[in-house]
Design a protein around this motif. Structure first.
Motif, PDB file in Angstrom:
ATOM      1  N   CYS C 423       0.888  -1.509  -0.093  1.00 21.16           N
ATOM      2  CA  CYS C 423      -0.352  -0.128   0.169  1.00 21.16           C
ATOM      3  C   CYS C 423       0.689   1.353   0.098  1.00 21.16           C
ATOM      4  O   CYS C 423       0.616   2.335  -0.771  1.00 21.16           O
ATOM      5  CB  CYS C 423      -1.379  -0.350   1.176  1.00 21.16           C
ATOM      6  SG  CYS C 423      -1.625  -1.445   1.421  1.00 21.16           S
ATOM      7  N   ILE C 424       2.267   1.204   1.308  1.00 14.14           N
ATOM      8  CA  ILE C 424       2.727   2.873   1.046  1.00 14.14           C
ATOM      9  C   ILE C 424       3.016   2.499  -0.520  1.00 14.14           C
ATOM     10  O   ILE C 424       3.136   4.189  -1.184  1.00 14.14           O
ATOM     11  CB  ILE C 424       4.305   2.030   1.475  1.00 14.14           C
ATOM     12  CG1 ILE C 424       3.351   2.052   3.410  1.00 14.14           C
ATOM     13  CG2 ILE C 424       5.014   3.182   1.808  1.00 14.14           C
ATOM     14  CD1 ILE C 424       4.843   2.099   4.634  1.00 14.14           C
ATOM     15  N   LEU C 425       3.904   1.787  -1.548  1.00 14.69           N
ATOM     16  CA  LEU C 425       4.252   1.987  -2.331  1.00 14.69           C
ATOM     17  C   LEU C 425       3.130   2.590  -2.894  1.00 14.69           C
ATOM     18  O   LEU C 425       3.358   2.837  -4.747  1.00 14.69           O
ATOM     19  CB  LEU C 425       4.806   0.781  -3.148  1.00 14.69           C
ATOM     20  CG  LEU C 425       6.120   0.079  -2.634  1.00 14.69           C
ATOM     21  CD1 LEU C 425       6.068  -1.266  -3.360  1.00 14.69           C
ATOM     22  CD2 LEU C 425       7.327   0.407  -3.389  1.00 14.69           C
ATOM     23  N   GLN C 426       1.739   2.214  -3.953  1.00 13.07           N
ATOM     24  CA  GLN C 426       0.949   2.077  -3.891  1.00 13.07           C
ATOM     25  C   GLN C 426       0.525   3.721  -4.331  1.00 13.07           C
ATOM     26  O   GLN C 426       0.320   4.727  -4.980  1.00 13.07           O
ATOM     27  CB  GLN C 426      -0.230   1.373  -3.700  1.00 13.07           C
ATOM     28  CG  GLN C 426      -1.871   1.503  -5.021  1.00 13.07           C
ATOM     29  CD  GLN C 426      -1.805   1.190  -6.485  1.00 13.07           C
ATOM     30  OE1 GLN C 426      -0.554   0.792  -7.058  1.00 13.07           O
ATOM     31  NE2 GLN C 426      -2.747   1.433  -6.620  1.00 13.07           N
ATOM     32  N   LEU C 427       0.251   4.353  -2.146  1.00 12.41           N
ATOM     33  CA  LEU C 427       0.161   5.592  -3.015  1.00 12.41           C
ATOM     34  C   LEU C 427       1.176   6.708  -2.825  1.00 12.41           C
ATOM     35  O   LEU C 427       0.809   7.634  -3.451  1.00 12.41           O
ATOM     36  CB  LEU C 427      -0.585   5.758  -0.469  1.00 12.41           C
ATOM     37  CG  LEU C 427      -1.473   4.744  -0.642  1.00 12.41           C
ATOM     38  CD1 LEU C 427      -1.652   4.692   0.971  1.00 12.41           C
ATOM     39  CD2 LEU C 427      -2.878   5.205  -0.954  1.00 12.41           C
ATOM     40  N   ARG C 428       2.668   5.713  -2.452  1.00 10.54           N
ATOM     41  CA  ARG C 428       3.598   6.623  -2.488  1.00 10.54           C
ATOM     42  C   ARG C 428       3.576   7.697  -4.229  1.00 10.54           C
ATOM     43  O   ARG C 428       4.146   8.649  -4.854  1.00 10.54           O
ATOM     44  CB  ARG C 428       4.737   6.578  -2.879  1.00 10.54           C
ATOM     45  CG  ARG C 428       4.833   6.390  -1.080  1.00 10.54           C
ATOM     46  CD  ARG C 428       6.410   6.092  -0.891  1.00 10.54           C
ATOM     47  NE  ARG C 428       6.595   6.126   0.749  1.00 10.54           N
ATOM     48  CZ  ARG C 428       7.442   5.573   0.806  1.00 10.54           C
ATOM     49  NH1 ARG C 428       8.391   4.582   0.689  1.00 10.54           N
ATOM     50  NH2 ARG C 428       7.911   5.464   2.340  1.00 10.54           N
ATOM     51  N   ALA C 429       3.314   6.273  -4.756  1.00 11.47           N
ATOM     52  CA  ALA C 429       2.904   6.433  -6.534  1.00 11.47           C
ATOM     53  C   ALA C 429       2.315   7.096  -6.389  1.00 11.47           C
ATOM     54  O   ALA C 429       2.235   8.700  -7.487  1.00 11.47           O
ATOM     55  CB  ALA C 429       2.635   5.075  -7.388  1.00 11.47           C
ATOM     56  N   GLY C 430       0.457   7.605  -6.007  1.00  4.59           N
ATOM     57  CA  GLY C 430      -0.543   8.419  -6.120  1.00  4.59           C
ATOM     58  C   GLY C 430      -0.244   9.667  -5.813  1.00  4.59           C
ATOM     59  O   GLY C 430      -0.303  10.954  -6.476  1.00  4.59           O
ATOM     60  N   SER C 431       1.059   9.926  -4.900  1.00  7.24           N
ATOM     61  CA  SER C 431       0.741  11.332  -4.156  1.00  7.24           C
ATOM     62  C   SER C 431       1.260  11.563  -5.373  1.00  7.24           C
ATOM     63  O   SER C 431       1.461  12.469  -5.633  1.00  7.24           O
ATOM     64  CB  SER C 431       1.831  11.100  -3.318  1.00  7.24           C
ATOM     65  OG  SER C 431       2.234  11.761  -2.613  1.00  7.24           O
ATOM     66  N   ALA C 432       2.819  10.916  -5.826  1.00  2.00           N
ATOM     67  CA  ALA C 432       3.385  11.257  -7.139  1.00  2.00           C
ATOM     68  C   ALA C 432       2.454  11.874  -8.198  1.00  2.00           C
ATOM     69  O   ALA C 432       2.823  13.007  -9.071  1.00  2.00           O
ATOM     70  CB  ALA C 432       4.550  10.757  -7.019  1.00  2.00           C
ATOM     71  N   ILE C 433       2.070  11.022  -9.198  1.00  7.52           N
ATOM     72  CA  ILE C 433       1.183  11.462  -9.732  1.00  7.52           C
ATOM     73  C   ILE C 433       0.391  12.248  -9.416  1.00  7.52           C
ATOM     74  O   ILE C 433       0.234  13.215 -10.760  1.00  7.52           O
ATOM     75  CB  ILE C 433       0.368   9.456 -10.345  1.00  7.52           C
ATOM     76  CG1 ILE C 433       1.447   8.400 -10.754  1.00  7.52           C
ATOM     77  CG2 ILE C 433      -1.142   9.742 -11.784  1.00  7.52           C
ATOM     78  CD1 ILE C 433       0.471   7.260 -10.598  1.00  7.52           C
ATOM     79  N   HIS C 434      -0.610  12.336  -8.318  1.00 10.40           N
ATOM     80  CA  HIS C 434      -1.926  13.303  -8.775  1.00 10.40           C
ATOM     81  C   HIS C 434      -1.570  14.434  -7.723  1.00 10.40           C
ATOM     82  O   HIS C 434      -2.383  14.922  -7.642  1.00 10.40           O
ATOM     83  CB  HIS C 434      -3.013  12.333  -8.030  1.00 10.40           C
ATOM     84  CG  HIS C 434      -3.409  11.707  -8.532  1.00 10.40           C
ATOM     85  ND1 HIS C 434      -4.529  11.375  -9.590  1.00 10.40           N
ATOM     86  CD2 HIS C 434      -3.260  10.356  -8.138  1.00 10.40           C
ATOM     87  CE1 HIS C 434      -4.389  10.042  -9.915  1.00 10.40           C
ATOM     88  NE2 HIS C 434      -4.080   9.215  -9.408  1.00 10.40           N
ATOM     89  N   GLY C 435       0.193  14.473  -7.461  1.00  9.35           N
ATOM     90  CA  GLY C 435       0.366  15.748  -7.559  1.00  9.35           C
ATOM     91  C   GLY C 435      -0.562  16.815  -6.055  1.00  9.35           C
ATOM     92  O   GLY C 435      -0.210  17.515  -5.968  1.00  9.35           O
TER      93      GLY C 435
END
Lengths: 465, 541, 456
Positions: C423-435
Motif C-alpha cells: 500500500c505504501i508503494l502504491q500511495l507514494r506513486a499516487g501522491s506523485a502522479i496526482h501531485g
C-alpha cells in the motif's frame, strides 16, 4: 319535479328505501354544490346499496357526487352535471379497532369528532385536525384531501391511511392496501383516492394507523416586523433537534383574522393569538411537554426567536392553546366567513422560496387593494386567502389578477398552486386546479379505468376530470 | 412422472386460468408443490389475455439487429449479451431465477428513452435492475428480454440541505446518499437491511422498508417526485419537490409498483434530520409472551420506538454461536429497541421502556452507553440471517405481516408448522410493526424437504392472512408471491390493478410476469433445487 | 423423469436421492484435484448482494461478473460444468483484487478469499495462459520470490538501473512507453541502498524491562525495498519492551504465490516458515506487512484437515500478530515527543478485511502527541495495490488509485498512514502522479519518528 327526477327517486327508493331518498327541492338545497341541485339524494345503508346505486347511475348515465357532512363540497371546479347526491352519513360505524395494534377500520360517514371520542378512550388519536372538525366525516376529509396543522409532525393521510375499500364507477367493489401498518402487496390505489374528491370511486371503508395521544402541549408565539425574520426562525427551528408538533407563520392579516370575532365564534376562549401585536408577522408553534425537555423547548425556541430578530414572544400553557390550535386548524372556515367573497389559494414551494413568494403576493394584493391573510405551514404549504370587501365584478377582476400573478409566481419557482375555495360564480374564470400539467393526461386515463362512464363527480377534478 | 408432465404440457397449450386450475390439481396430486387457494373453482379466467400477451413476448427473440442498435446507442461497453455474462443476471437476492437476453447499462435519461424505444420497436420485454438485492425476484427477467441495469446511473444530482431534499439517479446506493449528507446532519430514512448495497431506484420500485420504518415510514413516505420513462417511450414528471402536487397522487401510485409501470430515471427524496440522541436497549426474556406483551405495553404507554426488533430463542442461539454477544442460550426471546429524538426525551423514554421490560419479567435489560455498545447490541440482529446460513445449507426467508396483537398466536402457529414438517424455523421480527421474517432452514439437496419448505412457508403466510395481515410487508410480490395474491385480493381488485397497469404499460412489455397470477401459464410447472436457480415456489418458464 | 431440461426436477418419487451439486452430475465439473473451491464454501453465498457496493472492481465497472457475488456464481457454474474454465472466467477472477472487503460485509460468512485463491489454483493447473504470461509467472512465483539470494541479485540489478541514469534515459526516450511499461515503472519500488539481510538471525534486546519476546517476520521483497521500515519496526518494538528475534531461516510468506494460485510453492514456503519459527518460544510472531500477516494467519488453509501440518499451521497462526495489533494489545510505554502532523489512515485490506484489525492502528496513531487523525471517506476501500495487481491490472489499479487520492485530498492531510508495504508503494506513486504531495508512512514509522531523538 321532472319525470326523470321522479323515476330516479323511485329507483333509488327501491334500493335504499323511500325514507332514505330525498327529492323534495327544499330539502335538496342542503346538497347544493356551486348553485347546482341534484335530482335526488340517497342515503344508502350498506356497501351493497352503494354498489346498486352506482350501477343504476352508470346505466342511466346519472352524475353522482358522494358526500358526507358536505363541509368541503365547495372545493374544486364546477361540476359538469349533478344528478344524484350519494349521502354516506348512514355508513358511520367503526368496523374494527385494535388499540393494541394501533389500527382502525371505519366506514366513511363517521364524524371525526365522534371517532376522536372513541380513540381518546384508549388514549389514542388520528392526526386529522382538519377544518370543519366539528362536523366533518372521515370519508369526506380523505376525499377532499385537506390536511391538518399536525402535518408538521405526523404527515398527511397519505402517511397513515393503510388501505381502502371503494366502489368503482361501474359499481364494482374494490380494495387496496390492508389493515396492517406495513404492507407492499399490490398497487397503492388508496393513495389515489386521497384528495380525489370522489371522482375515482365511492369510499366504503377506510383503514388507518392510529397514534398514541399527545400529552400536554404548549404554544410558542413570536412576533416579527418582517416575513423574512419569521421565516428565518422557521429555518432555525427546522435545523434544530427540536421536534415541533405544529409550525406556522401568520401574515399580519392572518393574525388579525384569527384574533377576530369570527374566529372566536369557531373557537371561543382566550387564545395566544389574541395577544399577538397587530400589524405584524407571527410565528406559531406547538410543542410537546415532557419532563426536562419542556424547559429545553422553551429556552431554545426563545433563543432562536431572539436570534431571528423577534419583537416579542410568549409561551402559553394548556389552558390557552386548545383555542389557539383550533383557530389555526379552522383558518380556512374562518377566512371563508370573513369576507363575502373569500378566495383561498393553496400555494406550495420549497421552504427556502417562501420569502420570495410571500413578498410577491403581498405586493400584488396591496397594489390591487384587496385585504389578504396568509397562513404559511412550516413545510412550505401556504393558504393565501383574499378577502375582498364585496362580491362584485370589480372585486372579481382584482382577485383574478392577483391569482394569476400568484399562480405564475409559484410556477416560476417550481411550486404548485391551486384555488380550492372561491365563490361559485367566479370559478369559471379561475384556474381552480392551477396550470395544466403534463401528467394530467395520465390522470384522465386513470379516471377512465375507475369510472369509464364518467358519472362520479364529473368535471370537479384537475384536468377537467 | 412422465404421465404428469404430459398432462401438464397439454393443459398449458390450452392456456388460461381453467388450465392453470387443472395444472394445480395435478401438482397437488403429485405433491409437486402446494399452492393454496389459487385454485378456487369459481375464479374467472382473467388470465387468458395476459397469457397470450406474454406468449407473444416470449416469442420475441433477441435478434442481432436489436443488439446492434443497443450497442450503437450505448456503446459496446454498455451491452452484455454473451451467455457467460447473462448467467450472472439470472438471479437477485431472492431464490428466483431466469435468464435475460441482454443487459444494458444506461447513464442518462436519454439512454433509457433510447432503450425503451428499441424495446418497443422489437417488442422485447424490459426489466429494470438496481443492485439485484431484492427478495421477491423483482429484477429478474422472468420472460427474458432486456435487463436495464441502473448501476452506472449513480450520480447524486442535487442536495438541497436548506429544504432537506435530494435529487438522485436511480442507481445511487441507499447508504451512499445517507453518507453524502451526514455532514449536514441529515440522512435518507428508509433503511432496508441491504441498505449498504441496494439502490434508491430499487427502493422506489419495491417501496422498501427496514427496522427504522416503525417511526420514520417506508420509502413512499420519503419520495417527493419521480422522473419516469414509460414503456411507450413517454417521459413523465410525477409529483414535485414542493409538496401537494395537484391531481391524483401518481407518485404514490408509482412507488411500490415493482417496476411494472415505468423505468424510474430520477428521484427526488426527502432527507430527514438525524436524531440528536439514540438510546438502544436489549431485553432478554424467558417466554415469548413476556416479550410480546412488552411490545404491546410500550405502545400502550404512548411510546413509538424508532425500531423494535425481536429474535426468538432458536435464532438467539444461532447468533450467539457466531457473534458471541453474551446472549443466554436458554432464553426464549430478545427485544432490541431504539428510541431516538431529543436527548431529554430519549432519556425519559428509555427509562420507561426499561421499566416496561422489567414489569414484564425481562431477565436482563442492557442499555448501550455509546455508539460502540449500540453497534454491539445491533450486531446480533444484523447477523441473524447470516447466522442461519452458517448452520444450514439453505434457508428461505419469508416476509409476512400480522396485526401486532396477534404476535403470540402467530408464533405458536409457526411452532406447530415447524413440528408438522419437521423443519427448523427461526423467527426474526420487526415486532414494532408486526412484520415477521420466519427463516426456514432446509437442505436444497433434499427435494422432499425443499417442497415441505415451500408448503410450510405458504402455511405461515396463509395464517398471517387469516390473522388479518398481509402476504408481504416489505419484500414485494414479484414472482415469489404472485400466486398468493388471491389470498388477499379478489379477482375484481386484481383486475382493476391490472387495468391501472395497462394505462402505463399497455403491452405488458415492462417487467412481465410479476405481481399478478396471470403470469402463470407459460410452460411447465416444476420445482427446482436452488442451486439451479430454483425457487422454493412453483415456477414456470 | 420426463423432463428434457436438466433444470427440471419434478418427481416426488425420487425425493432425497439428489445429491449436490445435483444438476452437475450430468456435466463435468471444470475443477479437478484437491485445491479446488468446495461446494460447502461457495454454497454459503445466498447471493444477497450486500457485497456489491464494497467491491472496488464492482464500483469501477458495475458489472456482476466483477463483483464478489458474480465471481462466486462463476465459480459455482464452473464446478457445475455450465461455464467453461476459459478466458471469461480467468479474466474476471484475475481482475479480483483479493482485498476481501466483501468478507467484512458478508452476513453469511462466506470465506471469499479462500474461494478465489482456490479458483486461481484451478486456473493455474487447468488453464493455459499465453506464453509470455506463463514465463513471467514461472519466473516470479517459482524462481524468484522463494529464494532470498535471487531476490538480492535481482534487486542489485534493478538498483543499478534506477541509480545509473538508465531510468531517466529510458523514460526520456520513450522506450518504456513502447514496451507498455511506462505506468508500471512508476509503481516499481525503489531499491534500498542497504538491504535487510545482515539482520537475519540476530537478536535485539528490549530497551526497557523485557515485556515480551517476539519473532520478527521480515518478508521477501521488503528485504530489499523496506529495510528501513523493518529496522523501524524493530526499534519501536525494542523501545516498548520487546526482545526481538529475527529467525534466520525464514522465507517469503507465500502470499503472492497463493494469491496467484501457485499453491504448491506457497505450501512449501509455509512448511519452511512453520519450521523456522517453531522452537523459539515466542510470545508472538510479528509482521509489519498486512498481506503477509493474513496469509501467515491462514496457513492452515494450505493443508487438508487430516494433514499433520494443518494442526502445526493452526498453532503457528495463533501466535502471528500484525505489529499494530500486537503493540495496541501490549500498550505503548516508550515516551514519545510530539510529531505535529495532520494524517489520514488508509486501511490495508489484508489488515482490515483479512485480519479484521481496524481500531488498533488508529489507536496507535492517536497515541502520538501532535498527530491529528482525519478519516477519509471509504478508508477501507482498496488503493489498487493488491500485491502484484498494480502490475498485472495496471489500468484498474490506477483508476482505483485516482479515487483513493481524491478521498485523501478531501482530508487535507499532510501524510497518509497505512499498514502494509504494498500500500505504501502504491500511495507514494499516487501522491506523485496526482501531485497531492502527501508523505506516506507505515504506522510504525510514525511511532518511530515520535521515538527518535531530535535531529535523528
Amino acid at each position: 319535479m321532472t319525470l326523470v327526477a321522479s323515476s330516479t327517486a323511485t329507483r333509488l327508493a327501491d334500493i335504499s328505501g323511500s325514507l332514505n331518498v330525498i327529492h323534495d327541492p327544499e330539502q335538496l338545497a342542503a346538497y347544493e354544490i356551486d348553485r347546482m341541485l341534484p335530482a335526488a339524494a340517497v342515503k344508502p345503508g350498506s356497501r351493497d346499496e352503494i354498489s346498486e346505486v352506482v350501477k343504476f347511475c352508470a346505466a342511466e348515465k346519472l352524475a353522482v357526487v358522494p358526500c358526507g357532512a358536505r363541509s368541503n363540497l365547495s372545493m374544486g371546479a364546477p361540476l359538469a352535471r349533478y344528478d344524484v347526491a350519494l349521502d354516506l352519513t348512514r355508513l358511520d360505524h367503526i368496523l374494527a379497532y385494535d388499540p393494541g395494534d394501533l389500527t382502525l377500520s371505519v366506514e366513511p360517514g363517521i364524524p371525526l369528532q365522534r371517532l376522536a371520542g372513541v380513540l381518546a378512550g384508549h388514549r389514542q388519536f388520528l392526526p386529522l385536525a382538519v377544518p370543519f372538525l366539528n362536523r366533518a366525516t372521515v370519508g369526506g376529509t380523505i376525499a377532499a384531501g385537506v390536511h391538518s396543522p399536525l402535518r408538521q409532525a405526523y404527515g398527511t393521510a397519505r402517511d397513515f391511511l393503510l388501505g381502502l375499500e371503494f366502489i368503482t364507477g361501474q359499481g364494482a367493489h374494490a380494495k387496496s392496501g390492508g389493515l396492517v401498518v406495513k404492507n407492499v402487496a399490490g398497487y397503492d390505489l388508496h393513495k389515489l383516492m386521497i384528495g380525489a374528491m370522489g371522482t375515482l370511486g365511492v369510499i366504503t371503508k377506510l383503514n388507518f394507523r392510529t397514534f398514541p395521544a399527545l400529552s400536554a402541549t404548549r404554544v410558542f408565539t413570536a412576533s416579527f416586523t418582517s416575513a423574512e425574520n419569521a421565516l428565518s426562525l422557521r429555518q432555525r427551528a427546522v435545523q434544530s433537534p427540536l421536534r415541533l408538533l405544529t409550525m406556522d407563520i401568520l401574515s399580519p392579516g392572518a393574525v388579525e383574522v384569527l384574533a377576530g370575532q369570527v374566529a372566536a365564534r369557531f373557537e371561543a376562549g382566550p387564545a395566544p393569538v389574541d395577544r399577538l401585536p397587530p400589524g405584524k408577522w407571527a410565528f406559531h408553534a406547538t410543542f410537546p411537554t415532557a419532563g426536562t425537555a419542556t424547559a429545553r423547548y422553551e429556552r431554545e425556541l426563545k433563543h432562536m426567536a431572539e436570534e431571528s430578530g423577534c419583537d416579542w414572544c410568549e409561551i402559553c400553557g394548556d389552558d390557552r392553546n386548545p383555542a389557539s390550535f383550533g383557530r389555526l386548524r379552522e383558518f380556512v372556515p374562518i377566512v371563508l366567513e370573513s369576507s363575502p367573497a373569500t378566495v383561498v389559494v393553496k400555494m406550495s414551494v420549497r421552504p427556502s422560496k417562501l420569502g420570495g413568494i410571500l413578498a410577491s403576493v403581498a405586493d400584488v394584493a396591496q397594489k390591487n387593494d384587496v385585504r389578504w391573510a396568509a397562513a404559511v405551514g412550516g413545510l412550505g404549504v401556504s393558504y393565501f386567502s383574499l378577502l375582498p370587501s364585496a362580491r362584485d365584478e370589480q372585486a372579481r377582476l382584482s382577485v383574478e389578477k392577483i391569482c394569476e400573478k400568484v399562480l405564475a409566481d409559484c410556477a416560476r419557482l417550481s411550486g404548485n398552486a391551486t384555488i380550492p375555495w372561491c365563490p361559485s360564480e367566479w370559478k369559471s374564470s379561475m384556474k381552480i386546479w392551477g396550470p395544466e400539467r403534463a401528467d394530467f393526461e395520465q390522470m384522465r386515463k386513470l379516471k377512465n379505468v375507475f369510472d369509464p362512464v364518467g358519472i362520479l363527480a364529473p368535471g370537479r377534478f384537475a384536468g377537467g376530470i | 412422472m412422465k404421465f404428469a408432465a404430459q398432462r401438464l404440457n397439454r393443459i398449458h397449450h390450452g392456456a388460461g386460468f381453467a388450465a392453470l386450475h387443472a395444472a394445480l390439481a395435478i401438482c397437488r396430486e403429485r405433491r409437486i408443490v402446494w399452492l393454496p387457494l389459487v385454485d378456487a373453482p369459481e375464479r374467472r379466467d382473467y388470465s387468458a389475455e395476459g397469457y397470450s400477451r406474454i406468449k407473444a413476448i416470449c416469442a420475441a427473440k433477441m435478434n442481432a439487429k436489436l443488439l446492434h442498435d443497443l450497442k450503437e446507442l450505448l456503446g459496446p461497453d454498455a451491452v452484455l449479451h454473451r451467455p457467460e455474462e447473462l448467467m450472472l443476471y439470472e438471479y437477485d437476492g431472492s431464490v428466483e431465477t431466469a435468464r435475460p437476453d441482454c443487459v444494458v447499462f444506461p447513464r442518462t435519461t436519454a439512454d433509457v428513452e433510447g432503450i425503451v424505444r428499441l424495446a418497443q420497436q422489437h417488442k422485447a420485454p424490459l426489466v429494470g435492475r438496481g443492485a439485484g438485492t431484492g427478495l421477491s425476484g423483482g429484477a429478474i427477467a422472468r420472460h427474458g428480454g432486456i435487463v436495464t441495469s441502473f448501476a452506472r446511473m449513480n450520480r447524486i444530482l442535487e442536495i438541497d440541505a436548506e429544504n432537506q431534499i435530494a435529487r438522485v439517479q436511480p442507481g445511487v446506493v441507499n447508504s451512499d446518499l445517507s453518507a453524502a449528507v451526514a455532514h449536514l446532519g441529515l440522512h435518507f430514512a428508509p433503511d432496508p437491511s441491504s441498505q449498504k448495497a441496494c439502490t434508491i431506484g430499487g427502493n422506489v420500485s419495491e417501496n422498501s422498508g427496514g427496522p427504522h420504518t416503525l417511526a420514520y415510514g417506508v420509502t413512499t413516505n420519503h419520495v417527493l417526485a419521480l422522473e419516469v420513462v414509460l414503456p411507450t417511450g413517454e417521459l413523465l414528471h410525477l409529483g414535485n419537490s414542493a409538496l401537494d402536487s395537484p391531481g391524483y397522487d401518481l407518485t404514490g401510485l408509482f412507488v411500490g409498483s415493482e417496476g411494472t409501470f415505468g423505468l424510474v430515471t430520477e428521484i427526488t427524496v426527502k432527507l430527514t434530520r438525524l436524531p440528536e440522541a439514540v438510546k438502544t436497549l436489549l431485553a432478554i426474556f424467558d417466554t415469548i409472551d413476556d416479550a410480546t406483551e412488552t411490545v404491546a405495553e410500550i405502545t400502550a404507554r404512548g411510546i413509538t420506538p424508532a425500531a423494535c426488533e425481536m429474535l426468538d430463542g432458536w435464532t438467539i442461539r444461532a447468533v450467539e454461536d457466531y457473534v458471541h454477544a453474551g446472549f443466554p442460550l436458554d432464553c426464549a426471546a430478545i427485544l432490541l429497541i431504539d428510541v431516538d429524538g431529543l436527548r431529554e426525551v430519549t432519556e425519559v423514554e428509555a427509562a420507561e421502556v426499561e421499566d416496561v421490560c422489567r414489569v414484564h419479567r425481562a431477565r436482563e435489560v442492557r442499555v448501550a452507553r455509546d455508539a460502540r455498545e449500540r453497534d454491539l447490541l445491533w450486531k446480533g440482529r444484523k447477523n441473524a440471517f447470516g447466522a442461519a446460513g452458517r448452520v444450514s445449507p439453505s434457508y428461505y426467508t419469508q416476509d409476512g405481516v400480522i396485526p401486532r396483537t396477534k404476535l403470540p398466536a402467530t408464533l405458536r402457529r409457526i411452532g406447530e408448522i415447524s413440528r408438522k414438517y419437521n423443519l427448523q424455523i427461526g423467527n426474526v421480527f420487526h415486532a414494532g410493526d408486526g412484520n415477521l421474517h420466519p427463516i426456514i432452514l432446509f437442505d436444497e439437496r433434499n427435494q422432499q424437504q425443499f417442497r415441505d419448505t415451500v408448503a410450510a412457508a405458504d402455511e405461515i403466510i396463509a395464517f398471517c392472512v387469516q390473522a388479518g395481515g398481509s402476504i408481504t410487508g416489505e419484500h414485494g410480490v414479484g414472482m415469489e408471491k404472485d400466486r398468493l395474491m388471491p389470498l388477499i385480493f379478489s379477482e375484481a381488485d386484481l383486475s382493476l390493478m391490472q387495468s391501472v397497469r395497462g394505462i402505463f404499460n399497455p403491452e405488458g412489455l415492462l417487467n412481465p410476469g410479476k405481481i399478478f397470477p396471470d403470469s402463470k401459464g407459460c410452460g411447465e410447472i416444476y420445482a427446482r433445487p436452488r442451486r439451479e436457480g430454483a425457487a422454493p415456489s412453483a415456477r414456470q418458464s | 423423469m420426463s423432463s428434457t431440461s436438466s433444470e427440471a426436477h419434478t418427481d416426488g418419487g425420487n425425493a432425497g436421492r439428489q445429491t449436490a451439486p445435483s444438476a452437475a452430475q450430468s456435466k463435468r465439473s471444470g475443477f479437478s484435484g484437491a485445491d479446488k473451491p468446495e461446494y460447502a464454501d461457495y454454497s454459503r453465498c445466498v447471493h444477497c448482494g450486500l457485497c456489491l457496493n464494497h467491491c472496488p472492481t464492482y464500483r469501477l465497472w458495475h458489472e456482476e461478473a466483477d463483483s464478489p457475488r458474480g465471481r462466486i456464481r462463476q465459480i459455482a457454474l464452473v464446478d457445475e460444468g455450465k461455464l467453461a474454465l476459459a478466458e471469461s472466467f480467468v479474466e474476471h477472477i484475475d481482475r479480483c483484487l483479493d482485498c476481501r472487503a466483501c468478507e467484512t460485509v458478508c452476513p453469511s460468512g462466506v470465506e471469499y478469499g479462500k474461494l478465489v485463491e482456490f479458483a486461481r489454483a484451478q486456473i493455474e493447473t487447468n488453464y493455459r495462459r499465453p506464453i509470455a504470461s506463463r514465463v513471467i509467472r514461472d519466473l516470479v512465483y517459482r524462481q524468484l520470490l522463494p529464494f532470498p539470494r535471487r531476490i538480492s541479485i535481482a534487486a542489485r540489478a534493478l538498483r543499478l538501473y534506477q541509480r545509473s541514469g538508465l531510468a531517466p534515459l529510458a523514460r526520456r526516450t520513450g522506450i518504456l512507453r513502447l514496451l507498455g511499461l511506462r505506468e508500471r515503472e512508476r509503481l516499481l519500488p525503489k531499491i534500498d541502498s542497504d538491504f535487510f539481510f545482515n539482520e537475519l538471525g540476530r537478536l535485539y534486546p528490549a530497551h526497557t524491562a523485557r515485556r515480551a519476546r517476539v519473532a520478527f517476520f521480515a518478508g521477501c521483497v521488503a528485504l530489499v525495498t523496506f529495510s528501513e521500515l523493518n529496522r523501524a519496526t524493530i526499534r519501536v518494538l525494542q523501545a516498548n519492551g520487546c526482545e526481538v528475534v529475527v529467525p534466520e531461516s525464514q522465507r517469503c510468506c507465500g502470499a503472492l504465490a497463493a494469491h496467484a494460485g501457485v499453491r504448491d510453492v506457497a505450501r512449501e514456503l509455509a512448511r519452511a516458515n512453520i519450521a523456522a519459527f517453531t522452537d523459539g518460544h515466542f510470545d508472538a510472531i510479528v509482521t509489519n506487512a498486512a498481506g503477509c500477516g493474513s496469509t501467515l494467519k491462514e496457513y492452515a488453509h494450505f493443508f487438508p484437515a487430516d494433514d499433520p501440518n494443518h494442526a502445526r499451521a493452526q498453532k503457528f497462526a495463533a501466535t502471528v500478530r500484525d505489529v499494530s495489533e500486537f503493540l495496541d494489545d501490549l500498550g505503548l510505554v516508550a515516551p514519545m515527543r510530539p510529531v505535529p502532523l495532520r494524517v489520514t489512515y488508509q486501511d490495508s485490506c489484508h489488515l482490515a478485511h483479512g485480519q479484521k484489525v481496524r481500531e488498533a492502528p488508529r489507536t496507535l496513531i492517536r497515541a502520538v502527541p501532535g498527530v491529528e487523525l482525519v478519516e477519509m471517506p471509504l478508508a477501507d476501500q482498496c488503493c489498487g495495490s493488491a500485491g502484484v495487481y498494480n502490475v498485472t491490472q495496471t489500468k484498474a489499479s490506477l483508476e482505483l488509485l485516482a479515487l483513493k487520492m481524491d478521498s485523501v485530498r478531501q482530508t487535507k492531510a499532510q501524510a497518509i498512514v497505512t499498514a502494509n508495504p504494498g500500500c505504501i508503494l502504491q500511495l507514494r506513486a499516487g501522491s506523485a502522479i496526482h501531485g497531492t504531495g502527501q508523505e506516506v508512512l507505515h504506522v510504525v514509522e510514525l511511532l518511530d519518528r515520535a521515538l527518535a531523538p531530535q535531529g535523528w
